[in-house]
Design a protein around this motif. Structure first.
Motif, PDB file in Angstrom:
ATOM      1  N   CYS A 178      -0.391   3.373   6.254  1.00 16.35           N
ATOM      2  CA  CYS A 178       0.075   4.296   6.924  1.00 16.35           C
ATOM      3  C   CYS A 178       1.649   4.191   7.857  1.00 16.35           C
ATOM      4  O   CYS A 178       2.581   4.760   7.360  1.00 16.35           O
ATOM      5  CB  CYS A 178      -0.334   4.355   8.374  1.00 16.35           C
ATOM      6  SG  CYS A 178      -2.233   5.432   8.515  1.00 16.35           S
ATOM      7  N   ILE A 179       2.269   2.703   7.119  1.00 13.63           N
ATOM      8  CA  ILE A 179       2.958   2.223   7.641  1.00 13.63           C
ATOM      9  C   ILE A 179       3.682   2.182   7.156  1.00 13.63           C
ATOM     10  O   ILE A 179       5.214   2.528   6.701  1.00 13.63           O
ATOM     11  CB  ILE A 179       2.878   0.771   8.210  1.00 13.63           C
ATOM     12  CG1 ILE A 179       2.417   0.007   9.809  1.00 13.63           C
ATOM     13  CG2 ILE A 179       4.492  -0.131   8.477  1.00 13.63           C
ATOM     14  CD1 ILE A 179       2.215  -0.702   9.751  1.00 13.63           C
ATOM     15  N   LEU A 180       3.257   1.606   5.472  1.00 12.01           N
ATOM     16  CA  LEU A 180       3.788   2.027   4.276  1.00 12.01           C
ATOM     17  C   LEU A 180       4.427   4.110   4.215  1.00 12.01           C
ATOM     18  O   LEU A 180       5.340   4.041   3.939  1.00 12.01           O
ATOM     19  CB  LEU A 180       3.634   1.652   3.025  1.00 12.01           C
ATOM     20  CG  LEU A 180       3.964   0.243   3.471  1.00 12.01           C
ATOM     21  CD1 LEU A 180       2.560  -0.044   2.171  1.00 12.01           C
ATOM     22  CD2 LEU A 180       4.688  -0.477   3.283  1.00 12.01           C
ATOM     23  N   TYR A 181       3.502   4.478   4.592  1.00  9.24           N
ATOM     24  CA  TYR A 181       3.691   5.778   4.413  1.00  9.24           C
ATOM     25  C   TYR A 181       4.756   6.366   5.486  1.00  9.24           C
ATOM     26  O   TYR A 181       5.782   7.734   4.975  1.00  9.24           O
ATOM     27  CB  TYR A 181       2.459   6.531   4.902  1.00  9.24           C
ATOM     28  CG  TYR A 181       1.929   8.509   4.959  1.00  9.24           C
ATOM     29  CD1 TYR A 181       2.336   9.076   3.430  1.00  9.24           C
ATOM     30  CD2 TYR A 181       2.670   9.234   6.110  1.00  9.24           C
ATOM     31  CE1 TYR A 181       2.284  10.267   3.563  1.00  9.24           C
ATOM     32  CE2 TYR A 181       2.883  10.358   6.522  1.00  9.24           C
ATOM     33  CZ  TYR A 181       2.369  11.264   4.974  1.00  9.24           C
ATOM     34  OH  TYR A 181       2.156  12.569   5.316  1.00  9.24           O
ATOM     35  N   GLY A 182       4.089   5.955   6.361  1.00  8.16           N
ATOM     36  CA  GLY A 182       5.911   5.951   7.657  1.00  8.16           C
ATOM     37  C   GLY A 182       7.145   5.668   7.109  1.00  8.16           C
ATOM     38  O   GLY A 182       8.664   6.389   7.196  1.00  8.16           O
ATOM     39  N   VAL A 183       7.127   4.624   6.197  1.00  7.66           N
ATOM     40  CA  VAL A 183       8.630   4.550   5.625  1.00  7.66           C
ATOM     41  C   VAL A 183       9.209   5.003   4.680  1.00  7.66           C
ATOM     42  O   VAL A 183      10.205   5.171   4.370  1.00  7.66           O
ATOM     43  CB  VAL A 183       8.320   2.841   4.367  1.00  7.66           C
ATOM     44  CG1 VAL A 183       9.718   2.308   3.759  1.00  7.66           C
ATOM     45  CG2 VAL A 183       8.311   1.811   5.718  1.00  7.66           C
ATOM     46  N   GLY A 184       7.781   6.525   3.981  1.00  6.80           N
ATOM     47  CA  GLY A 184       8.487   6.417   2.919  1.00  6.80           C
ATOM     48  C   GLY A 184       8.680   8.189   3.574  1.00  6.80           C
ATOM     49  O   GLY A 184      10.031   8.852   2.969  1.00  6.80           O
ATOM     50  N   LEU A 185       8.432   8.553   4.700  1.00  8.55           N
ATOM     51  CA  LEU A 185       8.474   9.501   5.093  1.00  8.55           C
ATOM     52  C   LEU A 185      10.535   9.621   6.140  1.00  8.55           C
ATOM     53  O   LEU A 185      11.096   9.916   5.919  1.00  8.55           O
ATOM     54  CB  LEU A 185       8.370  10.235   6.897  1.00  8.55           C
ATOM     55  CG  LEU A 185       6.560  10.693   6.861  1.00  8.55           C
ATOM     56  CD1 LEU A 185       5.806  10.435   7.992  1.00  8.55           C
ATOM     57  CD2 LEU A 185       6.756  11.954   5.658  1.00  8.55           C
TER      58      LEU A 185
END
Length: 195
Positions: free
Chosen positions: A58-65
């Motif tokens: 989820c942290i990396l998903y947030g980075v992608g966002l």
């Protein structure tokens, strides 16, 4: 792990997801081994490892966002000619991710390094969070079961499993590199023909 137990495993796996060079194979097989001589339960180790993995994803998903597609398009405008990339290629990649994203998220959870990094393009493509969480959880849960139970089965020889997992990782990375180079060559040739 001995000192912090299940929470230590969740934290280590979350960190491993955000900083892929830390191998989950080592953490999970050792966690499995720990269940053979402590009061730790294999299934609870798997659950906490899965929780940690999903947090890291989820942290990396947030980075992608946070990485707007517009900035990627500007990079392609400036440097894309080197690889023969255009803005339309980004849109095509986004469309592909929308169609095949769920299976990609699931299957990439079994590929070293890619397992963590796949969350970034999922965020960039604004993949539906529910689908992202579902396929991430299922994929990492299976991965964690295999490694924890292998570590428990191997017992004090758990590091043997790590050796074979390193071999698996190296082969996987080599195959992915060959595929990436092949796709890049095909893509450049296709671009030259269309010019």
């Amino acid at each position: 792990m001995d000192q912090y137990g299940y929470l230590g495993i969740a934290l280590l796996i979350a960190i491993e997801n955000v900083f892929p060079p830390i191998p989950s194979e080592l953490i999970l097989t050792f966690g499995g081994f720990m269940t053979t001589y402590t009061s730790m339960n294999r299934w609870i180790v798997v659950l906490f490892a899965t929780f940690g993995s999903v947090i890291g994803a989820c942290i990396l998903y947030g980075v992608g966002l946070l990485l707007p597609v517009e900035k990627l398009e500007l990079l392609v405008d400036r440097w894309g000619h080197i690889l023969g990339l255009k803005r339309s290629d980004i849109k095509r990649a986004e469309g592909w991710f929308e169609k095949k994203g769920t299976s990609t998220i699931f299957f990439c959870r079994f590929i070293p390094l890619i397992r963590s990094l796949i969350s970034i393009p999922a965020g960039m493509a604004k993949m539906h969070m529910g689908k992202f969480l579902l396929y991430t959880t299922i994929g990492t849960f299976i991965w964690n079961i295999v490694l924890v139970f292998l570590g428990a089965f191997a017992g004090s020889k758990w590091n043997t499993i790590v050796h074979y997992m390193d071999l698996y990782s190296n082969i996987s990375v080599a195959i992915m590199a060959v595929i990436a180079v092949g796709v890049l060559i095909w893509f450049v040739k296709k671009r030259k023909k269309s010019i």
